[in-house]
Design a protein around this motif. Structure first.
Motif, short mmCIF file in Angstrom:
data_model
loop_
_atom_site.label_atom_id
_atom_site.label_comp_id
_atom_site.label_asym_id
_atom_site.label_seq_id
_atom_site.Cartn_x
_atom_site.Cartn_y
_atom_site.Cartn_z
N TYR A 75 63.33 51.64 -42.82
CA TYR A 75 62.18 52.29 -43.45
C TYR A 75 61.80 53.57 -42.71
O TYR A 75 61.46 54.58 -43.33
CB TYR A 75 60.97 51.34 -43.48
CG TYR A 75 61.12 50.18 -44.43
CD1 TYR A 75 61.72 50.35 -45.67
CD2 TYR A 75 60.64 48.92 -44.09
CE1 TYR A 75 61.85 49.28 -46.55
CE2 TYR A 75 60.76 47.84 -44.96
CZ TYR A 75 61.38 48.03 -46.19
OH TYR A 75 61.50 46.98 -47.05
N LYS A 76 61.88 53.52 -41.39
CA LYS A 76 61.55 54.71 -40.59
C LYS A 76 62.53 55.83 -40.87
O LYS A 76 62.12 57.00 -41.05
CB LYS A 76 61.57 54.35 -39.10
CG LYS A 76 61.22 55.52 -38.19
CD LYS A 76 61.27 55.10 -36.72
CE LYS A 76 60.95 56.29 -35.81
NZ LYS A 76 61.04 55.91 -34.38
N LYS A 77 63.81 55.51 -40.96
CA LYS A 77 64.84 56.52 -41.23
C LYS A 77 64.62 57.16 -42.59
O LYS A 77 64.70 58.39 -42.75
CB LYS A 77 66.22 55.87 -41.15
CG LYS A 77 67.37 56.84 -41.29
CD LYS A 77 68.70 56.13 -41.13
CE LYS A 77 69.86 57.12 -41.27
NZ LYS A 77 71.18 56.43 -41.12
N ILE A 78 64.33 56.34 -43.60
CA ILE A 78 64.08 56.85 -44.95
C ILE A 78 62.84 57.73 -44.97
O ILE A 78 62.84 58.83 -45.56
CB ILE A 78 63.93 55.67 -45.94
CG1 ILE A 78 65.28 54.97 -46.13
CG2 ILE A 78 63.38 56.15 -47.28
CD1 ILE A 78 65.18 53.63 -46.84
N PHE A 123 61.32 56.85 -52.77
CA PHE A 123 61.06 55.69 -53.62
C PHE A 123 62.36 55.03 -54.10
O PHE A 123 62.45 53.80 -54.17
CB PHE A 123 60.20 56.11 -54.82
CG PHE A 123 58.76 56.33 -54.46
CD1 PHE A 123 57.93 55.25 -54.19
CD2 PHE A 123 58.23 57.61 -54.36
CE1 PHE A 123 56.59 55.43 -53.84
CE2 PHE A 123 56.90 57.81 -54.01
CZ PHE A 123 56.07 56.71 -53.74
N ALA A 124 63.38 55.84 -54.40
CA ALA A 124 64.64 55.26 -54.85
C ALA A 124 65.29 54.44 -53.74
O ALA A 124 65.81 53.34 -53.98
CB ALA A 124 65.59 56.38 -55.31
N ALA A 125 65.26 54.95 -52.51
CA ALA A 125 65.87 54.23 -51.39
C ALA A 125 65.11 52.94 -51.08
O ALA A 125 65.73 51.89 -50.84
CB ALA A 125 65.92 55.13 -50.16
N LEU A 129 66.67 49.07 -51.43
CA LEU A 129 66.73 48.10 -50.34
C LEU A 129 66.08 46.77 -50.69
O LEU A 129 66.42 45.73 -50.10
CB LEU A 129 66.05 48.68 -49.09
CG LEU A 129 66.82 49.73 -48.29
CD1 LEU A 129 65.97 50.21 -47.11
CD2 LEU A 129 68.15 49.18 -47.78
N ASN A 130 65.16 46.79 -51.64
CA ASN A 130 64.32 45.61 -51.84
C ASN A 130 64.56 44.82 -53.12
O ASN A 130 64.12 43.67 -53.20
CB ASN A 130 62.84 46.02 -51.78
CG ASN A 130 62.40 46.32 -50.36
OD1 ASN A 130 62.09 45.40 -49.60
ND2 ASN A 130 62.38 47.59 -49.99
N TRP A 133 69.97 44.93 -58.87
CA TRP A 133 70.23 45.92 -59.91
C TRP A 133 69.52 45.57 -61.22
O TRP A 133 69.09 46.47 -61.95
CB TRP A 133 71.72 46.09 -60.13
CG TRP A 133 72.43 44.91 -60.74
CD1 TRP A 133 72.99 43.86 -60.08
CD2 TRP A 133 72.65 44.67 -62.13
NE1 TRP A 133 73.54 42.97 -60.96
CE2 TRP A 133 73.36 43.45 -62.23
CE3 TRP A 133 72.35 45.35 -63.30
CZ2 TRP A 133 73.76 42.90 -63.45
CZ3 TRP A 133 72.74 44.82 -64.52
CH2 TRP A 133 73.43 43.61 -64.59
N LYS A 134 69.36 44.29 -61.51
CA LYS A 134 68.67 43.90 -62.74
C LYS A 134 67.20 44.30 -62.69
O LYS A 134 66.64 44.80 -63.69
CB LYS A 134 68.81 42.39 -62.97
CG LYS A 134 70.23 41.94 -63.29
CD LYS A 134 70.28 40.43 -63.52
CE LYS A 134 71.71 39.98 -63.82
NZ LYS A 134 71.80 38.51 -64.01
N THR A 135 66.58 44.10 -61.54
CA THR A 135 65.18 44.51 -61.38
C THR A 135 65.05 46.02 -61.43
O THR A 135 64.09 46.56 -61.99
CB THR A 135 64.62 43.98 -60.05
OG1 THR A 135 64.80 42.56 -59.99
CG2 THR A 135 63.14 44.30 -59.92
#
Length: 361
Positions: A75-78, A123-125, A129-130, A133-135
């Motif tokens: 999260y920090k890197k993103i 937001f995309a990253a 991560l969370n 693909w269906k969601t």
């Protein structure tokens, strides 16, 4: 699977090269139509360039974060990368060549290309991560349909909403009331607040393609072409009720541009990764330092426009002195100037690549 999928690198670099080309003509008063944005509704080849980059941002997220743990470090890197992009964009909007080198606060444009890339990437990253693909498909559909409903059915200032460039256009209304004078134009900004929401979907659709490319599914080219064609059809059908429009980043625009992105990437993937044909190295060089090359091109172009040479700018003096001739149309002169700028940054990208200098933002 190979460590690198060559076509993704080529696509990223090609997009950056096109962004520089369409942003730096010799003169905006003489530009061939395909190198101009649509006046409002509709789209030209130039309107595909920015969404193509957001699309490949999504595809690249898959390669960068597919095996990354979901923890504070990731999260920090993103977050840091997103803030760097936003910071570079704000710097471009605020810089001036006269002391104290910052515009008056009221004149600074807050939105911008790099700012949108930063927000969309963040937001995309995080979503990648969370959720699975269906969601992601569900979120994408929710955002696109929700944006259409907001833009088309929410009254604005006591008036029925419109998709035209008018005060009762919801996206324009939000930008005007929140950003005030900090916009590209007095009445709207093509990288505005509300329109950034569907722009996130441009990257989410790129994520789906990235997942396809990193999967073990057969006939990837066929699948990409099928997905691309389907998105094109859906986007053009949606255009009947929600016009394709880059300035508003309409939902139909998202689908159509992602459709073309899939089709082009499928072609490059087939030629390079499937058939092993070597081409487009210059785009790979540009793609390796994509953000810094784009930033430098924007910054230097802005400085050239600010430096005065007689009654014109340094940019204008260069163009008129070297490129304007009686035997050549002004449009051709303008295009040759842009191509020369592109050639310079491709050379710079080549030198950086050969010296193994990769400036990550």
């Amino acid at each position: 699977m190979k460590d690198r999928i060559i076509s993704v690198d080529i696509f990223r670099g090609l997009t950056i090269v096109l962004m520089i080309l369409v942003n730096t003509p010799g003169t905006w008063s003489a530009v061939y139509a395909p190198f101009l944005h649509a006046d409002w509704h509709g789209y030209t080849p130039t309107d595909l360039v920015f969404p193509f980059f957001l699309f490949i941002v999504g595809t690249s997220i898959v390669f960068a974060y597919k095996n990354k743990p979901v923890n504070a470090k990731s999260y920090k890197k993103i977050t840091i990368r997103a803030l760097k992009l936003i910071g570079l964009g704000l710097f471009l909007g605020a810089f001036t060549i006269t002391f104290p080198f910052i515009k008056d606060f009221a004149e600074i444009r807050f939105p911008g290309v790099l700012q949108r890339i930063g927000v969309v990437f963040f937001f995309a990253a995080i979503l990648f991560l969370n959720v699975n693909w269906k969601t992601l498909i569900g979120i994408c559909a929710f955002l696109l349909i929700g944006y259409w409903l907001l833009m088309g059915f929410v009254p604005v200032g006591g008036m029925e909403s419109t998709f035209e460039r008018a005060p009762n256009n919801l996206a324009n209304y939000v930008d005007l009331n929140v950003l005030g004078s900090h916009m590209w134009k007095e009445d709207y900004d093509p990288e505005g607040l509300l329109s950034t929401i569907p722009a996130i979907c441009s990257s989410l659709l790129g994520i789906f393609t990235g997942l396809l490319l990193t999967s073990k599914l057969p006939k990837k080219v066929t699948l990409m072409v099928g997905i691309g064609g389907s998105l094109l059809i859906l986007g053009h059908l949606w255009d009947l009720v929600f016009p394709i429009n880059k300035a508003l980043w309409t939902s139909s625009f998202v689908l159509v541009t992602a459709g073309w992105a899939n089709m082009l990437l499928a072609l490059i993937y087939y030629l390079t990764d499937v058939k092993g044909i070597e081409f487009g190295s210059v785009f790979r060089y540009a793609g390796a330092n994509a953000i810094i090359v784009y930033f430098l091109s924007s910054f230097i172009s802005k400085v050239f426009g600010m430096i005065k040479v007689g009654d014109t700018s340094f940019h204008g003096w260069l163009f008129e002195t070297i490129y304007v001739h009686d035997f050549m149309s002004m449009q051709m002169s303008s295009l040759l100037y842009g191509l020369s700028v592109v050639a310079f940054y491709c050379l710079l990208a080549y030198v950086l690549y050969q010296r193994k200098i990769f400036i990550k933002v």
